[in-house]
Design a protein around this motif. Structure first.
Motif, short mmCIF file in Angstrom:
data_model
loop_
_atom_site.label_atom_id
_atom_site.label_comp_id
_atom_site.label_asym_id
_atom_site.label_seq_id
_atom_site.Cartn_x
_atom_site.Cartn_y
_atom_site.Cartn_z
N PHE A 1 94.26 62.70 -6.88
CA PHE A 1 93.84 62.84 -5.48
C PHE A 1 94.80 62.10 -4.55
CE2 PHE A 1 90.17 62.56 -8.22
CZ PHE A 1 89.19 63.42 -7.70
N THR A 2 94.89 62.57 -3.33
CA THR A 2 95.41 61.69 -2.30
C THR A 2 94.34 60.63 -2.04
OG1 THR A 2 94.52 63.09 -0.53
CG2 THR A 2 96.80 63.51 -1.22
N ASN A 3 94.76 59.48 -1.54
CA ASN A 3 93.83 58.37 -1.36
C ASN A 3 92.64 58.74 -0.50
OD1 ASN A 3 92.83 55.90 0.29
ND2 ASN A 3 93.90 54.97 -1.42
N ASP A 4 92.90 59.38 0.65
CA ASP A 4 91.79 59.69 1.56
C ASP A 4 90.87 60.75 1.00
OD1 ASP A 4 93.79 61.57 1.81
OD2 ASP A 4 93.43 61.97 3.92
N THR A 5 91.39 61.68 0.18
CA THR A 5 90.54 62.70 -0.42
C THR A 5 89.52 62.07 -1.36
OG1 THR A 5 92.30 64.36 -0.29
CG2 THR A 5 90.50 64.79 -1.82
N ALA A 6 89.97 61.11 -2.17
CA ALA A 6 89.08 60.45 -3.12
C ALA A 6 88.05 59.58 -2.40
CB ALA A 6 89.89 59.60 -4.11
N LYS A 7 88.50 58.85 -1.39
CA LYS A 7 87.60 57.91 -0.74
C LYS A 7 86.60 58.60 0.19
CE LYS A 7 90.52 53.80 -1.06
NZ LYS A 7 89.53 52.91 -1.71
N ASP A 8 86.86 59.86 0.52
CA ASP A 8 85.89 60.62 1.35
C ASP A 8 84.71 61.13 0.53
OD1 ASP A 8 87.15 60.26 3.73
OD2 ASP A 8 88.21 62.19 3.72
N LEU A 9 84.81 61.03 -0.80
CA LEU A 9 83.74 61.54 -1.66
C LEU A 9 82.62 60.52 -1.77
CD1 LEU A 9 85.97 62.94 -4.55
CD2 LEU A 9 84.80 64.29 -2.80
N ASN A 10 81.40 60.97 -1.65
CA ASN A 10 80.24 60.11 -1.88
C ASN A 10 79.56 60.59 -3.16
OD1 ASN A 10 80.36 58.38 0.41
ND2 ASN A 10 79.67 60.08 1.68
N LEU A 11 79.73 59.81 -4.21
CA LEU A 11 79.22 60.22 -5.52
C LEU A 11 77.90 59.53 -5.81
CD1 LEU A 11 82.57 59.96 -7.54
CD2 LEU A 11 81.58 61.97 -6.44
N TYR A 12 76.85 60.32 -5.96
CA TYR A 12 75.53 59.80 -6.31
C TYR A 12 74.99 60.60 -7.48
CZ TYR A 12 75.84 57.48 -1.79
OH TYR A 12 76.24 56.71 -0.74
N GLY A 13 74.00 60.03 -8.16
CA GLY A 13 73.42 60.72 -9.31
C GLY A 13 74.47 60.97 -10.37
N GLU A 14 74.71 62.24 -10.68
CA GLU A 14 75.75 62.60 -11.65
C GLU A 14 76.69 63.64 -11.03
OE1 GLU A 14 74.45 63.39 -15.63
OE2 GLU A 14 72.83 61.96 -15.51
N ASN A 15 77.02 63.43 -9.77
CA ASN A 15 77.84 64.39 -9.04
C ASN A 15 79.31 64.36 -9.42
OD1 ASN A 15 75.59 65.25 -7.69
ND2 ASN A 15 76.03 64.16 -5.79
N HIS A 16 79.69 63.44 -10.31
CA HIS A 16 81.09 63.39 -10.75
C HIS A 16 81.52 64.70 -11.40
CE1 HIS A 16 78.72 62.20 -14.30
NE2 HIS A 16 79.67 62.80 -14.99
N ARG A 17 80.54 65.46 -11.92
CA ARG A 17 80.88 66.75 -12.55
C ARG A 17 81.43 67.74 -11.52
NH1 ARG A 17 75.31 66.46 -14.47
NH2 ARG A 17 75.20 65.51 -16.52
N PHE A 18 81.10 67.53 -10.27
CA PHE A 18 81.46 68.50 -9.24
C PHE A 18 82.39 67.90 -8.19
CE2 PHE A 18 77.11 69.43 -10.74
CZ PHE A 18 77.41 70.57 -11.46
#
Length: 317
Positions: A159-176
């Motif tokens: 990822f670019t840095n801002d793309t990764a940090k814009d993600l809010n991962l809750y539950g098990e959303n890492h799959r998506f």
């Protein structure tokens, strides 16, 4: 890869005894000549994962220990919060992803106009217990969104840095993650990567995850499309139900005025019910919309607690 850039490699770890030390060595070989930090997030392992990481005493490693088992999404979010690299790289800690693929993926990201490069495990070394839920998710995503990626479940991503940090991962959303980045407007590329069978430890996947995958996918789509504007979902359904109910009731009123009996018709019950359901759903949309505004304005917490951060040479509690 650019030797002037700084790279953050984020890897959640849970009961990866036997893999932890080898993983650090393989990443060191793949990133030789480049500046990087390897952020390993221990999600409350019950084996010797933490000890094996500490035994390596690698100055590039940052060990984040969570207070309890929060799940892979929260562990990854903790890594994203800490990461300072120009590019952020994710992969699994079981050595099924190959760190030697990282330079080529980073080069594609740096050379193109992409925000995210995802791996495609063309020759997967997993059993059907793991591949079936993945295929179901890939099929649903391809047919419900405009994101045409062959392998949504590959953990190896750049990822670019801002793309990764814009993600809010809750539950098990890492799959998506790829889908969430796509819905946030990221430009995504895909490239083939190597995949190895697990050598140490036990897989955390099973058939019970098939239903979790479907539920989490629906939740992601709802969160991304309607979380900030729930009135569009509840309001549209409510207006549709209300309109159908009114059409039915107007029709029954007309035939009543023409002298026909409507008291015993099931259609009357349906018409009245649809009107009430429509009003209820529209009202629910307004209430949820107000709750979401309150949530966004007040929520500033993370769904995890960190026990300790170790940077080998310096400890922070």
């Amino acid at each position: 890869m650019n030797p002037n850039k700084f790279y953050s490699i984020v890897i959640p770890m849970y009961n990866e005894e036997g893999n932890a030390g080898l993983l650090i060595d393989k990443i060191k070989d793949a990133m030789r000549g480049y500046r990087y930090e390897l952020i390993l997030i221990d999600d409350f392992s019950k084996d010797r994962t933490v000890q094996q990481i500490k035994e390596k005493n690698d100055p590039n490693v940052v060990l984040i220990q969570l207070k309890k088992n929060y799940g892979q999404s929260s562990a990854m979010m903790a890594g994203f919060d800490y990461a300072t690299g120009d590019y952020i790289i994710t992969m699994d800690g079981d050595l099924q992803n190959d760190p030697s693929d990282i330079p080529a993926m980073v080069k594609l990201l740096e050379d193109g106009e992409y925000d995210l490069v995802v791996g495609n495990r063309e020759k997967r070394k997993d059993s059907s217990v793991r591949t079936i839920p993945s295929k179901i998710a890939n099929f649903i995503i391809k047919n419900s969104t405009k994101l045409h990626i062959s392998d949504q479940g590959c953990a190896l991503k750049v990822f670019t840095n801002d793309t990764a940090k814009d993600l809010n991962l809750y539950g098990e959303n890492h799959r998506f993650i790829s889908l969430m980045a796509h819905l946030n407007g990221a430009k995504i590329a895909e490239m083939p990567v190597k995949h190895h069978p697990r050598q140490h430890g036990v897989s955390k996947y099973g058939m019970n995850r098939t239903f979790k995958v479907i539920n989490d996918l629906l939740l992601v789509l709802f969160n991304q499309k309607y979380l900030s504007k729930p009135i569009y979902l509840f309001g549209n359904i409510g207006l549709l139900a209300f309109t159908l109910g009114m059409i039915i009731n107007i029709y029954l009123l007309v035939i009543k005025l023409l002298g026909q009996q409507i008291g015993g018709r099931p259609l009357l019950i349906l018409g009245v019910l649809l009107v009430f359901i429509g009003i209820q759903l529209f009202t629910t949309g307004i209430i949820v919309d107000m709750l979401m505004k309150t949530y966004f304005e007040s929520q500033n917490k993370r769904p995890f607690n960190i026990r300790k951060i170790t940077t080998f040479g310096k400890n922070e509690d």
